[in-house]
Design an enzyme around this catalytic site. Structure first.
Site, PDB file in Angstrom:
ATOM      1  N   GLU A  20      37.047  14.006 151.038  1.00 15.08           N
ATOM      2  CA  GLU A  20      36.877  12.545 151.102  1.00 15.08           C
ATOM      3  C   GLU A  20      37.371  11.864 149.823  1.00 15.08           C
ATOM      4  O   GLU A  20      37.433  10.643 149.777  1.00 15.08           O
ATOM      5  CB  GLU A  20      35.395  12.204 151.358  1.00 15.08           C
ATOM      6  CG  GLU A  20      34.456  12.344 150.181  1.00 15.08           C
ATOM      7  CD  GLU A  20      34.125  13.794 149.809  1.00 15.08           C
ATOM      8  OE1 GLU A  20      34.734  14.721 150.378  1.00 15.08           O
ATOM      9  OE2 GLU A  20      33.290  13.985 148.912  1.00 15.08           O
ATOM     10  N   CYS A  28      31.191  20.722 150.245  1.00 10.89           N
ATOM     11  CA  CYS A  28      30.662  21.096 148.929  1.00 10.89           C
ATOM     12  C   CYS A  28      29.158  21.354 148.989  1.00 10.89           C
ATOM     13  O   CYS A  28      28.736  22.314 149.615  1.00 10.89           O
ATOM     14  CB  CYS A  28      31.070  20.063 147.888  1.00 10.89           C
ATOM     15  SG  CYS A  28      31.036  20.771 146.234  1.00 10.89           S
ATOM     16  N   HIS A  65      36.198  18.624 148.201  1.00 11.65           N
ATOM     17  CA  HIS A  65      35.824  17.260 148.624  1.00 11.65           C
ATOM     18  C   HIS A  65      36.991  16.570 149.315  1.00 11.65           C
ATOM     19  O   HIS A  65      37.765  15.870 148.661  1.00 11.65           O
ATOM     20  CB  HIS A  65      35.429  16.434 147.394  1.00 11.65           C
ATOM     21  CG  HIS A  65      34.092  16.774 146.835  1.00 11.65           C
ATOM     22  ND1 HIS A  65      32.939  16.090 147.174  1.00 11.65           N
ATOM     23  CD2 HIS A  65      33.717  17.728 145.974  1.00 11.65           C
ATOM     24  CE1 HIS A  65      31.915  16.601 146.542  1.00 11.65           C
ATOM     25  NE2 HIS A  65      32.348  17.605 145.806  1.00 11.65           N
TER      26      HIS A  65
HETATM   27  N1  GLN Z   1      27.237  22.397 142.546  1.00 11.02           N
HETATM   28  C1  GLN Z   1      26.610  21.516 143.468  1.00 11.02           C
HETATM   29  C2  GLN Z   1      25.435  22.182 144.167  1.00 11.02           C
HETATM   30  O1  GLN Z   1      25.166  23.297 143.965  1.00 11.02           O
HETATM   31  C3  GLN Z   1      27.601  21.025 144.490  1.00 11.02           C
HETATM   32  C4  GLN Z   1      28.614  20.135 143.825  1.00 11.02           C
HETATM   33  C5  GLN Z   1      29.266  19.162 144.730  1.00 11.02           C
HETATM   34  O2  GLN Z   1      28.815  18.838 145.828  1.00 11.02           O
HETATM   35  N2  GLN Z   1      30.326  18.620 144.228  1.00 11.02           N
HETATM   36  O3  GLN Z   1      24.756  21.569 144.917  1.00 11.02           O
END
Ligand code: GLN
Length: 198
Positions: free
Chosen positions: A178, A85, A176
């Site tokens: 995890e 992410c 994610h």
């Molecule tokens: N939207 C977040 C970002 O731009 C990432 C979101 C996340 O890690 N769940 O950093």
């Protein structure tokens, strides 16, 4: 004994530590997990995890602490990284956002919050190359991957866009892995690299 470093400047650290412990146990491997908050400990790690959180904050803190250069060196040495992410955003070549200093570990460009703009978070059964059964992928304000370089394998797509990729030793996911009890993505990244080639 495998030493896994979870980059812990910001984001969801304990879940990743638990997930790699589960994956290691399934393989009968011993793993020691260390949390990385300052420069100096990355060189002692065999593998690294770059968690989700807020990519602008993570990239700023990595640069401030001098951890960014150590992570680049880790990958230049051919050592594994799983970036998830916001971690994927930071690991990309281009985040299309000046506030994120990307590490250029993965030859992809990303669109921050691409899925989050539609709906904040959702779970989807994802077909992933190398996994027999769909993976329960949790997306939270997730990025999409826009451009993928020649050397990059797309491991999964959602809504016609890549959401999991492998570029040499680096695996990146927009979701994610995890946040469920299913540690197969950690398994693929750290213990089962050859399964992906099937
Ligand atoms: N939207 C977040 C970002 O731009 C990432 C979101 C996340 O890690 N769940 O950093």
């Amino acid at each position: 004994m495998l030493r896994a470093g979870v980059v812990a400047v910001q984001g969801d650290v304990t879940e990743h530590a638990a997930a790699i412990r589960r994956a290691a146990e399934a393989h009968g491997e011993d793993v020691e997990v260390v949390e990385i908050r300052q420069a100096g400990s990355v060189p002692d790690c065999d593998v690294l995890l770059l968690p989700g959180g807020e990519s602008t904050a993570i990239s700023r803190l990595l640069a401030r602490e001098g951890i960014d250069a150590e992570i680049r060196e880790h990958v230049a040495d051919g050592k594994t990284v799983l970036a998830t992410c916001a971690g994927l955003i930071v690991a990309s070549r281009d985040a299309n956002d000046d506030r994120v200093d990307t590490l250029d570990l993965l030859d992809v460009s990303v669109d921050r919050n691409a899925f989050g703009r539609q709906v904040d978070s959702f779970e989807a059964p994802l077909d992933v190359v190398g996994l027999d059964e769909p993976f329960p992928a949790v997306f939270i304000r997730a990025p999409a991957i826009d451009e993928v370089g020649d050397g990059v394998d797309v491991l999964a797509e959602w809504d016609g866009r890549p959401v999991a990729v492998r570029d040499g030793p680096v695996v990146g996911t927009a979701f994610h892995p995890e946040l469920t009890n299913d540690s197969r993505i950690h398994d693929l990244a750290f213990f089962e690299e050859t399964a992906v080639e099937a």
